[in-house]
Design an enzyme around this catalytic site. Structure first.
Site, PDB file in Angstrom:
ATOM      1  N   THR A 179      -4.489  -1.381  -2.674  1.00  0.00           N
ATOM      2  CA  THR A 179      -5.525  -0.457  -2.227  1.00  0.00           C
ATOM      3  C   THR A 179      -6.763  -1.223  -1.786  1.00  0.00           C
ATOM      4  OG1 THR A 179      -6.729  -0.227  -4.327  1.00  0.00           O
ATOM      5  CG2 THR A 179      -4.773   1.157  -4.014  1.00  0.00           C
ATOM      6  N   ASP A 180      -7.584  -0.591  -0.975  1.00  0.00           N
ATOM      7  CA  ASP A 180      -8.917  -1.122  -0.741  1.00  0.00           C
ATOM      8  C   ASP A 180      -9.682  -1.067  -2.063  1.00  0.00           C
ATOM      9  OD1 ASP A 180     -11.139  -2.150   0.541  1.00  0.00           O
ATOM     10  OD2 ASP A 180     -10.938  -0.839   2.271  1.00  0.00           O
TER      11      ASP A 180
END
Length: 596
Positions: free
Chosen positions: A301-302
């Site tokens: 994920t970011d």
């Protein structure tokens, strides 16, 4: 020797053996990818020292079993190599001796946003990716990526949290500088070349793993506001170009990219998607990416989709969990794992994974699937055989003279000559008035005067306009309007009426500058260039070869009327995508000063 220590065995066999020896806590640690700080002398940082929260390094490696750390520090090569070796020694003292994978945001450009890049720490300086988009030269991008690979591996950085394969379709978007621009063909091809240059023909002991971002395309932000903040949580597709943005990632996927990062944004009005942040939607990760594109690599994920961050000044920055803000971080983690995500970027909370498994909400086999992907990457990079680096080699490699020279040449080549009434290149010996240029540097080229009335030509360097935001961390991002403030515009027009004026614009995103186009004697655009690079071009010692990687709109009204997902096509742009004035006769020339 245990089987997983045996380099002669296939990687899959080594992974299976090691996986069977790991505790649930050790497995959970591999699902976090945490930011860490580094002391200037290369020491471990176990207490917060930066504006942004970072994990306590010793605790993260020794007690939480984290093995993926991202650097949040511009430390010089020697101390960084020492830090890296100390971290690896700390990991080696654990029961299984699993090494650490160190990652970094870009470190080779002019961007000063600590949330999207890291100051160089001595690395060679190149233009922003937009400059490569201006040149459209895939071979140059591969060469650049090989330089990154040499400088990164010398200090122990084995994963690049770049490139961006996002299409810069929304002129106001603040992340435009990190893209290759708005030409769909150029963006996809250059992102793929970048990955190939970093990873080589086979992801091995001398390679840097690449994490391409931001799947499935982060460009079409509603109103141009960025998804790091609640004001920009929505991505919109009024022109119906969702598939165009997604397709820009295919060259990177075909190049065997090691990892993919989905963006924070939640898509609005896209059939079949849930309207939650991309990483939380199984149709985006398990469906579009894994099933439809056949991708079986790591998905991270970011940063910061689980946990709210408290900054050094006490500001609370909410987690970017758009569409699922009402859930706690345990529920968010469950959604991410169900969606097909392997790692939580920016987090050091492995207990959420062990708690989910203990409660029966997530199967241990699902966790093992992601752990297997992380371990496979560590083995392929050769970290189990040789996790350490040589400090002397690090100092000799980072900022090596030929790397620096290549970066400086790219700064000059990538500049775009937007307009020229014949004043450029400037003649040696003129009297020059400067603004935004270091005077001492300019004096190496010609005589510099104090007042425009005494000059033959004025040279002004400007940043692309933006609306300053007052609160951190949003203040780091250049967002909002693209036109010059009234006082700045009036000053520049008055200067151009006094003396022929050359304006150089640092374009980290498009600018609305019809007045400058109408009044300046010449207009240049750069994408991250030192004063020496600009002056070399201005005085004909280097030739600008770039073409605009996006268009420069004529008005804010044209920008606001433009579909956020459509690359180019604003009404009557001042300069269209791909524009340049050919610099056919670009060489130094001399003349006597024109004024007495």
């Amino acid at each position: 020797m245990l089987p997983y220590h045996d380099a002669a065995l296939p990687v899959a066999d080594r992974v299976t053996d090691l996986l069977g020896r790991m505790t649930p806590a050790e497995k959970a640690g591999l699902l976090c990818h945490a930011p860490v700080a580094v002391a200037p002398d290369g020491g471990l940082v176990d207490e917060p020292r930066t504006l942004l929260p970072t994990a306590p390094t010793t605790h993260a490696v020794r007690d939480l079993h984290l093995r993926c750390l991202t650097l949040m520090a511009p430390v010089a090569a020697g101390p960084l190599a020492r830090w890296h070796n100390e971290v690896q020694a700390l990991a080696a003292r654990s029961m299984l001796g699993i090494p650490v994978l160190v990652s970094s945001d870009p470190r080779h450009s002019a961007n000063e946003n600590p949330l999207t890049s890291v100051p160089s720490g001595g690395c060679s300086r190149w233009p922003e990716p937009l400059g490569f988009g201006a040149l459209g030269d895939a071979d140059l991008v591969r060469d650049f990526a090989r330089v990154i690979r040499a400088e990164y591996t010398a200090v122990g950085i084995r994963m690049a949290l770049h490139p961006m394969a996002d299409l810069a379709s929304e002129p106001r978007w603040c992340r435009t500088a990190g893209t290759f621009g708005a030409d769909p063909d150029v963006v996809g091809a250059l992102a793929g070349a970048y990955v190939a240059g970093l990873q080589g023909d086979d992801l091995g002991p001398d390679a840097v793993a690449s994490m391409v971002k931001h799947w499935p395309g982060a460009g079409p932000q509603a109103g141009g506001e960025d998804a790091h903040f609640a004001s920009g949580k929505d991505q919109v597709y009024p022109a119906g170009r969702f598939d165009l943005h997604l397709s820009r990632f295919r060259p990177s996927l075909h190049a065997g990219v090691a990892a993919v990062m989905p963006y924070y944004g939640r898509p609005v009005g896209v059939d079949g998607l849930a309207g939650v942040g991309f990483a939380f939607d199984p149709k985006v990760v398990a469906g579009l990416l894994r099933r439809d594109e056949g991708y079986d690599g790591l998905v991270c994920t970011d940063f910061g989709v689980l946990t709210d961050a408290t900054l050094a000044d006490g500001t609370v920055w909410p987690a970017r969990a758009w569409g699922v803000e009402h859930l706690d971080r345990v529920d968010r983690a469950a959604l991410l794992l169900d969606a097909g995500v392997d790692q939580f970027g920016g987090e050091w909370c492995p207990e959420v994974v062990t708690d989910l498994v203990a409660a029966g909400r997530v199967a241990q086999g699902r966790v093992d699937e992601s752990v297997r992907r992380v371990l496979t990457l560590l083995f392929r990079l050769g970290l189990f055989e040789n996790p350490y680096v040589d400090e002397g080699n690090a100092v000799a490699t980072v900022g090596r003279a030929d790397f620096v020279a290549a970066g400086e040449a790219a700064q000059r080549r990538s500049m775009v000559l937007l307009a020229n009434d014949g004043v450029l290149p400037l003649a040696e010996g003129i009297r020059l008035y400067v603004e935004g240029v270091d005077r001492a540097t300019a004096e190496r080229y010609t005589t510099v005067v104090d007042h425009p009335e005494d000059a033959d030509v004025a040279l002004v360097r400007l940043d692309a306009p933006y609306e300053p935001r007052q609160r951190l961390p949003e203040a780091f991002f250049h967002q909002g309007r693209l036109d010059l403030p009234d006082d700045r515009r009036e000053h520049l027009c008055a200067l151009a009426a006094t003396v022929p004026t050359v304006v150089d614009l640092f374009l980290d995103r498009p600018a609305v500058i019809p007045e400058l186009a109408g009044h300046a004697a010449a207009l240049l655009a750069d994408f991250g260039a030192a004063d020496e690079a600009v002056l070399d071009v201005v005085f004909g010692r280097a030739r600008p070869e770039g073409r605009l990687p996006f268009e420069l709109p004529r008005s804010m009204a044209a920008v606001e009327a433009h579909p956020e997902d459509l690359p180019g096509g604003t009404r009557d742009p001042v300069f269209p995508l791909g524009h340049s004035v050919e610099a056919l006769d670009w060489r130094p020339r001399t003349s006597e000063p024109q004024k007495g």
